[in-house]
Write a protein that holds these residues in place. Structure first.
Motif, PDB file in Angstrom:
ATOM      1  N   GLU A 303       0.846  -1.204   0.000  1.00 49.81           N
ATOM      2  CA  GLU A 303       0.000   0.000   0.000  1.00 49.81           C
ATOM      3  C   GLU A 303       0.880   1.252   0.000  1.00 49.81           C
ATOM      4  N   LEU A 304       1.691   1.376  -1.037  1.00 54.42           N
ATOM      5  CA  LEU A 304       2.652   2.480  -1.124  1.00 54.42           C
ATOM      6  C   LEU A 304       1.975   3.841  -1.002  1.00 54.42           C
ATOM      7  N   GLY A 305       0.789   3.973  -1.570  1.00 57.84           N
ATOM      8  CA  GLY A 305       0.100   5.258  -1.536  1.00 57.84           C
ATOM      9  C   GLY A 305      -0.320   5.708  -0.151  1.00 57.84           C
ATOM     10  N   GLU A 306      -0.302   4.796   0.832  1.00 59.61           N
ATOM     11  CA  GLU A 306      -0.713   5.142   2.189  1.00 59.61           C
ATOM     12  C   GLU A 306       0.449   5.596   3.064  1.00 59.61           C
ATOM     13  N   PHE A 307       1.696   5.421   2.602  1.00 61.52           N
ATOM     14  CA  PHE A 307       2.850   5.845   3.396  1.00 61.52           C
ATOM     15  C   PHE A 307       2.922   7.369   3.458  1.00 61.52           C
ATOM     16  N   ALA A 344       3.843  -2.253  -3.626  1.00 60.18           N
ATOM     17  CA  ALA A 344       2.536  -2.658  -4.149  1.00 60.18           C
ATOM     18  C   ALA A 344       1.538  -1.553  -3.860  1.00 60.18           C
ATOM     19  N   ALA A 345       0.636  -1.327  -4.807  1.00 61.81           N
ATOM     20  CA  ALA A 345      -0.344  -0.259  -4.631  1.00 61.81           C
ATOM     21  C   ALA A 345      -1.586  -0.551  -5.460  1.00 61.81           C
ATOM     22  N   HIS A 370      -4.345  10.307  -5.804  1.00 62.93           N
ATOM     23  CA  HIS A 370      -3.731   9.005  -5.525  1.00 62.93           C
ATOM     24  C   HIS A 370      -2.591   8.724  -6.493  1.00 62.93           C
ATOM     25  N   MET A 371      -2.819   8.972  -7.786  1.00 63.00           N
ATOM     26  CA  MET A 371      -1.791   8.706  -8.792  1.00 63.00           C
ATOM     27  C   MET A 371      -0.599   9.633  -8.633  1.00 63.00           C
ATOM     28  N   THR A 375       3.345   8.503  -8.676  1.00 67.95           N
ATOM     29  CA  THR A 375       4.209   8.868  -9.805  1.00 67.95           C
ATOM     30  C   THR A 375       5.235   9.920  -9.390  1.00 67.95           C
ATOM     31  N   GLY A 376       5.474  10.019  -8.102  1.00 73.93           N
ATOM     32  CA  GLY A 376       6.414  11.011  -7.608  1.00 73.93           C
ATOM     33  C   GLY A 376       7.861  10.604  -7.827  1.00 73.93           C
ATOM     34  N   PRO A 377       8.803  11.396  -7.295  1.00 74.83           N
ATOM     35  CA  PRO A 377      10.234  11.130  -7.499  1.00 74.83           C
ATOM     36  C   PRO A 377      10.682   9.760  -6.992  1.00 74.83           C
ATOM     37  N   PHE A 378      10.062   9.272  -5.909  1.00 75.16           N
ATOM     38  CA  PHE A 378      10.479   7.972  -5.389  1.00 75.16           C
ATOM     39  C   PHE A 378      10.109   6.851  -6.357  1.00 75.16           C
ATOM     40  N   ALA A 379       8.863   6.850  -6.844  1.00 76.79           N
ATOM     41  CA  ALA A 379       8.433   5.809  -7.784  1.00 76.79           C
ATOM     42  C   ALA A 379       9.247   5.867  -9.070  1.00 76.79           C
ATOM     43  N   ASP A 380       9.675   7.075  -9.456  1.00 78.95           N
ATOM     44  CA  ASP A 380      10.485   7.205 -10.667  1.00 78.95           C
ATOM     45  C   ASP A 380      11.836   6.520 -10.512  1.00 78.95           C
TER      46      ASP A 380
END
Length: 512
Positions: A303-307, A344-345, A370-371, A375-380
């Motif tokens: 749940e990456l989006g919840e961090f 995971a997200a 949410h997106m 799609t921020g610097p970490f996910a990049d």
């Protein structure tokens, strides 16, 4: 009168040598410790004096001065109790001892018993590096330090036993290792995953090159189930890696009593409510965080989006550098963080955005918000982005027919061979996996042939890739070629590598 005892102090997960100088001279009775000692060391007098008296010895009525050299570096830890007490006893008893080749570590109880300490293995490694061949440790820490095969580990249970070892080294019998620790066998196997062959292929590529991977899909599609099986396909830890990991867990105080040496690659899965210090390490007395505890293994961010955004942003540099640098007052502390990031997200808050059979209840603003987090610097900085679909009906039918697909053993065999190829290719270099290559190394080892470069150039223009994504595709293509046993990187490898960045464009479009 003066004695010198060798010991060490921890700085992060590494140690540096310290000499405990003890001086006894006439004057008003007193006890003073100098040399940037922390509170734990300064309280040593309250433990050492009763321990010496309760062990049947006399505590001196003169002035005792203890210097921790080098005096300009901060020192912490209760393991200084033993060398300080032994230095005082040698002066009181008027004994001479040959201790130039011996280091001492141990915390004293008031009755003279010696308690176990934290960070025994890193301290022993530091002593060995300083040229010491005999290391006196509490009995409970000896199994941990006995992994060092070229030094004598001498166990002591109380102060009387320790002073006997100093006065007569011939009575000090080296510790004999009792346990032969083998890699723990995992009951989790990829054959238990129904369908998801595309996801399993992506995870095998990620494991082979130590690439980070982000899996996106609706609830219940198998993201967490697959992530938890990644350790079952990773190569065994080398001897040096076992020492490194055991040292980290010892410093963190998390070394299991029944497992004195870490032999399995770690899999850490912190809850999304974790603080920034808990994730990357830190605190008033810095301790390793989840990034360091997952060193040489897997850090799974479910749940990456919840961090918390601040905690995730703090991981950006350590994930690329492979280490965490913390500055605390007079010292700089470095924790290792060469981890395989697995995240995971869901594609939206409700998770039904990409599900054709369910209706998404999220508004456009919620989807964009949410997106934007995903799609921020970490996910990049995560090499591979994979879309995980719900299990199809035909996959259930195949499972009923006992067609289980690839097993962990089959996947691990391919991963180990690909890692072997990389280790030979990068021999003598700081990193041994494709996922950690720098730009200059990518240009040297990972550029495709002419057809592959043309395909990559077209994708760069049409997909709006960044240069970071361009280099990551080259690294992934190199790993795919290694899995196939190919030296050259062609169009098929580049085409497959591009699949793991296609979802990035869709994510950014939804998050715009």
């Amino acid at each position: 009168m003066l004695t010198r005892m060798k010991t060490a102090s921890l700085q992060g997960v590494n140690g540096y040598p310290v000499t405990v100088e003890t001086d006894l001279h006439r004057g008003m009775p007193g006890f003073q410790i100098v040399g940037l000692a922390d509170t734990t060391i300064k309280e040593a007098f309250s433990r050492i004096r009763p321990a010496i008296i309760n062990s049947g010895y006399r505590f001196p009525r003169e002035k005792v001065t203890v210097n921790l050299s080098p005096a300009g570096k901060p020192k912490e830890g209760s393991h200084f109790d033993l060398p300080i007490a032994l230095g005082i006893l040698l002066l009181t008893l008027g004994e001479e001892a040959q201790i130039e080749d011996t280091a001492f570590f141990g915390e004293l109880s008031l009755d003279g018993k010696i308690n176990p300490i934290r960070g025994a293995l890193p301290l022993a490694l530091c002593a060995r590096k300083a040229g010491v061949h005999n290391i006196v440790l509490p009995l409970q820490n000896c199994e941990e330090a006995a992994v060092l095969e070229d030094v004598n580990i001498i166990p002591v249970s109380d102060l009387t036993q320790a002073i006997c070892c100093v006065k007569d080294p011939q009575t000090a019998a080296p510790y004999k290792k009792k346990k032969h620790v083998e890699e723990a066998h995992s009951d989790l196997d990829f054959s238990e995953v129904i369908g998801q062959e595309y996801g399993k292929r992506a995870l095998m590529i990620a494991a082979a090159g130590d690439h980070g991977i982000l899996m996106m899909g609706g609830p219940g599609c198998g993201k967490t189930m697959m992530a938890r099986r990644i350790p079952s396909i990773l190569p065994r830890l080398s001897y040096e890696e076992q020492l490194e990991l055991t040292g980290i867990y010892s410093v963190a105080g998390m070394l299991p009593e029944d497992e004195p040496v870490i032999t399995s690659r770690p899999f850490r899965s912190p809850h999304h409510s974790i603080s920034m210090a808990g994730l990357i390490g830190g605190g008033q007395k810095p301790r390793p965080g989840e990034l360091s505890l997952a060193h040489r293994g897997v850090l799974f961010l479910d749940e990456l989006g919840e961090f918390e955004g601040r905690a995730i942003d703090a991981m950006r540099q350590p994930v690329e550098d492979g280490f965490i640098r913390l500055n605390r007052n007079l010292e700089e502390i470095i924790f290792p963080s060469e981890v395989m990031i697995v995240a995971a997200a869901n594609p939206c808050k409700c998770g039904n955005l990409w599900d054709e059979k369910k209706t998404c209840t999220c508004s456009s603003a919620q989807i964009c918000s949410h997106m934007r987090k995903l799609t921020g610097p970490f996910a990049d900085r995560i090499d591979m982005h994979v879309r995980v679909a719900q299990v199809a009906g035909k996959d259930l039918k195949e499972r009923e027919e006992k067609n289980k697909g690839m097993t962990s053993a089959q996947m691990r065999e391919k991963v180990v061979e690909a890692r072997r190829i990389q280790e030979e290719r990068y021999r003598g270099m700081p990193h041994r996996e494709n996922g950690w290559l720098e730009e200059s190394e990518i240009i040297r080892y990972c550029l495709p042939d002419q057809g592959g470069q043309e395909l990559l150039r077209q994708a760069y223009e049409k997909m709006g890739l960044t240069m970071r994504a361009y280099w990551k595709i080259c690294k992934i293509a190199r790993t795919i070629a290694d899995l196939e046993g190919k030296e050259a990187i062609g169009m098929p490898e580049v085409a497959e590598a591009l699949q793991f960045r296609i979802m990035e464009k869709e994510m950014k479009r939804n998050g715009a």
